[in-house]
Motif scaffolding. Structure first.
Motif, short mmCIF file in Angstrom:
data_model
loop_
_atom_site.label_atom_id
_atom_site.label_comp_id
_atom_site.label_asym_id
_atom_site.label_seq_id
_atom_site.Cartn_x
_atom_site.Cartn_y
_atom_site.Cartn_z
N THR A 127 28.59 30.17 34.99
CA THR A 127 27.74 30.03 36.17
C THR A 127 27.04 31.34 36.51
O THR A 127 27.65 32.41 36.48
CB THR A 127 28.56 29.57 37.38
OG1 THR A 127 29.22 28.34 37.07
CG2 THR A 127 27.68 29.39 38.61
N LYS A 128 25.74 31.25 36.83
CA LYS A 128 24.99 32.43 37.25
C LYS A 128 25.46 32.88 38.63
O LYS A 128 25.84 32.05 39.47
CB LYS A 128 23.48 32.12 37.30
CG LYS A 128 22.88 31.71 35.96
CD LYS A 128 22.87 32.87 34.98
CE LYS A 128 22.17 32.46 33.68
NZ LYS A 128 22.15 33.59 32.70
N VAL A 129 25.43 34.18 38.88
CA VAL A 129 25.92 34.70 40.15
C VAL A 129 24.85 35.49 40.88
O VAL A 129 23.90 36.01 40.28
CB VAL A 129 27.16 35.61 39.94
CG1 VAL A 129 28.30 34.83 39.32
CG2 VAL A 129 26.80 36.82 39.09
N THR A 130 25.01 35.58 42.20
CA THR A 130 24.21 36.45 43.05
C THR A 130 25.19 37.19 43.96
O THR A 130 26.41 36.99 43.89
CB THR A 130 23.23 35.64 43.92
OG1 THR A 130 23.98 34.86 44.89
CG2 THR A 130 22.38 34.70 43.06
N GLU A 131 24.66 38.03 44.85
CA GLU A 131 25.54 38.74 45.76
C GLU A 131 26.16 37.83 46.82
O GLU A 131 27.08 38.23 47.53
CB GLU A 131 24.77 39.90 46.42
CG GLU A 131 24.43 40.99 45.44
CD GLU A 131 23.71 42.17 46.08
OE1 GLU A 131 23.32 42.04 47.26
OE2 GLU A 131 23.53 43.21 45.40
N ALA A 132 25.68 36.59 46.90
CA ALA A 132 26.26 35.62 47.83
C ALA A 132 27.37 34.81 47.19
O ALA A 132 28.09 34.06 47.86
CB ALA A 132 25.18 34.69 48.36
N THR A 133 27.54 34.96 45.87
CA THR A 133 28.56 34.20 45.15
C THR A 133 29.96 34.71 45.48
O THR A 133 30.19 35.91 45.57
CB THR A 133 28.35 34.32 43.62
OG1 THR A 133 27.05 33.84 43.29
CG2 THR A 133 29.40 33.50 42.87
N VAL A 134 30.88 33.77 45.67
CA VAL A 134 32.29 34.10 45.85
C VAL A 134 33.06 33.39 44.73
O VAL A 134 33.10 32.17 44.66
CB VAL A 134 32.83 33.66 47.22
CG1 VAL A 134 34.33 33.95 47.31
CG2 VAL A 134 32.09 34.37 48.34
N ILE A 135 33.66 34.16 43.85
CA ILE A 135 34.44 33.62 42.75
C ILE A 135 35.88 33.50 43.19
O ILE A 135 36.47 34.46 43.71
CB ILE A 135 34.35 34.54 41.51
CG1 ILE A 135 32.90 34.69 41.06
CG2 ILE A 135 35.20 33.98 40.37
CD1 ILE A 135 32.71 35.74 39.98
N THR A 136 36.48 32.33 43.02
CA THR A 136 37.87 32.13 43.42
C THR A 136 38.75 31.90 42.19
O THR A 136 38.37 31.18 41.28
CB THR A 136 38.02 30.93 44.38
OG1 THR A 136 37.57 29.74 43.72
CG2 THR A 136 37.21 31.15 45.63
N ILE A 137 39.90 32.54 42.20
CA ILE A 137 40.88 32.38 41.13
C ILE A 137 42.20 32.00 41.77
O ILE A 137 42.74 32.74 42.60
CB ILE A 137 41.05 33.68 40.32
CG1 ILE A 137 39.72 34.10 39.70
CG2 ILE A 137 42.11 33.50 39.23
CD1 ILE A 137 39.78 35.44 38.99
N ASP A 138 42.71 30.83 41.40
CA ASP A 138 44.02 30.39 41.88
C ASP A 138 45.05 30.68 40.80
O ASP A 138 44.95 30.19 39.68
CB ASP A 138 44.01 28.89 42.21
CG ASP A 138 43.14 28.58 43.42
OD1 ASP A 138 43.12 29.42 44.33
OD2 ASP A 138 42.48 27.53 43.42
#
Length: 332
Positions: A127-138
């Motif tokens: 997935t492309k990201v920007t500074e608004a992206t929040v990546i979550t890792i469980d």
């Protein structure tokens, strides 16, 4: 000082103090992408504080929001971007070059975040990201572990006419410093599968052992100048000392350099500021600025030290001048 490790079974059972410590982590500089097990210690110069003015090489920074982070890194390097990553709900901001931070996978590699086989990542790696992206890792089975390790002190010899020639006197006893590192550690079968550092800083700076050496009525200037002569401790300091003297610098310059770097990073070339992302021996912000001294700036302490010398010369007119500035402002 022996190494001390504290274990917290699950993130859900963390104390308020532990959540506060990890929540303070808002930025990390681009580190080397690594596959497999990642386990290492980082050092930091001071306990995280808040400063109203953020400079490109401030020892600490307290960016607490996206806008604050954007403002801080924007003033330092317009080619730098950031993306927020949450591991089991705990936030971390990964900084890196825009051209190297286009997808989720890029962000994790830049932040040196190693995925476990059972991790659930959202959005997907492509997935492309920007500074608004929040990546979550469980992540299951992860513990927050905090360790303390010692920072060795140095011995500094200063000549003085107040003592008879040849007589020595201990002015200050040496004392080791303390480095604290907090990491999210995943274990399998008693072995560490992954270790992602969230915070690392000099909890207590080392205190040099100062020995006064008498010169009697001699009017000669001390060989090490007003700051004295510092005995190097360890391979990195020995190389830095010899490099300075071979290039026309003085013992006083090494004493000044040692003081700054001991407080900034504990002489760790992979030291990372938990709040600003400042990196390396000299805590350059962003760390990529050291690329001007060599492409291997992320791991080569020699490249980082050469950059440190150039920075002190260009900004302050010399290493001892940078040292005097540091004493006043606790950053440079």
């Amino acid at each position: 000082m022996s190494k001390h490790v504290r274990h917290t079974p699950l993130l859900q059972s963390l104390s308020k103090r532990q959540w506060t410590r990890i929540a303070a982590v808002v930025a990390a500089v681009g580190l080397i992408a690594a596959a497999g097990v990642v386990s290492r210690n980082f050092y930091q110069n001071e306990a995280p504080q808040s400063y109203s003015n953020v400079t490109a090489f401030s020892a600490t920074d307290s960016a607490a929001s996206r806008s604050a982070t954007r403002g801080a890194i924007g003033s330092a390097d317009k080619n730098t971007t950031f993306v927020t990553v949450k591991i089991n709900g705990d936030p971390r901001t990964v900084l890196g070059e825009k051209q190297n931070m286009t997808t989720v996978k890029d962000v994790l590699e830049t932040g040196n975040i190693t995925l476990d086989p059972n991790d659930a990542v959202s959005p997907s790696l492509k997935t492309k990201v920007t500074e608004a992206t929040v990546i979550t890792i469980d992540r299951a089975g992860a513990n927050v572990e905090t360790s303390d390790t010692p920072i060795a002190f140095n011995e500094v010899r200063k000549e003085t006419s107040s003592l008879p020639k040849g007589q020595e006197k201990v002015e200050t006893e040496g004392e080791n410093g303390v480095m604290e590192t907090t990491a999210l550690v995943t274990r399998a079968g008693g072995k560490v599968v992954s270790s992602n550092v969230f915070a690392s800083w000099v909890k207590k700076a080392p205190v040099d052992k100062v020995i006064l050496v008498g010169t009697g009525s001699d009017a000669t200037s001390p060989a090490g100048g007003a700051l004295g002569t510092t005995t190097p401790a360890g391979e990195i300091q020995s190389w830095a000392h010899d490099y300075l003297l071979a290039n026309g610098y003085s013992e006083e310059d090494f004493t000044a350099a040692n003081y700054i770097i001991s407080h900034e990073s504990g002489w760790s070339p992979t030291a990372t500021n938990p709040s600003s992302g400042a990196y390396g021996l000299a805590q350059a912000y962003p760390g990529s600025k050291m690329a001007s001294a060599g492409a291997d700036w992320q791991t080569n302490y020699q490249t980082q030290f050469k950059w440190f010398i150039d920075y002190c010369n260009q900004r302050y007119g010399g290493i001892t001048a940078a040292y005097n500035y540091w004493l006043t402002y606790k950053s440079y």
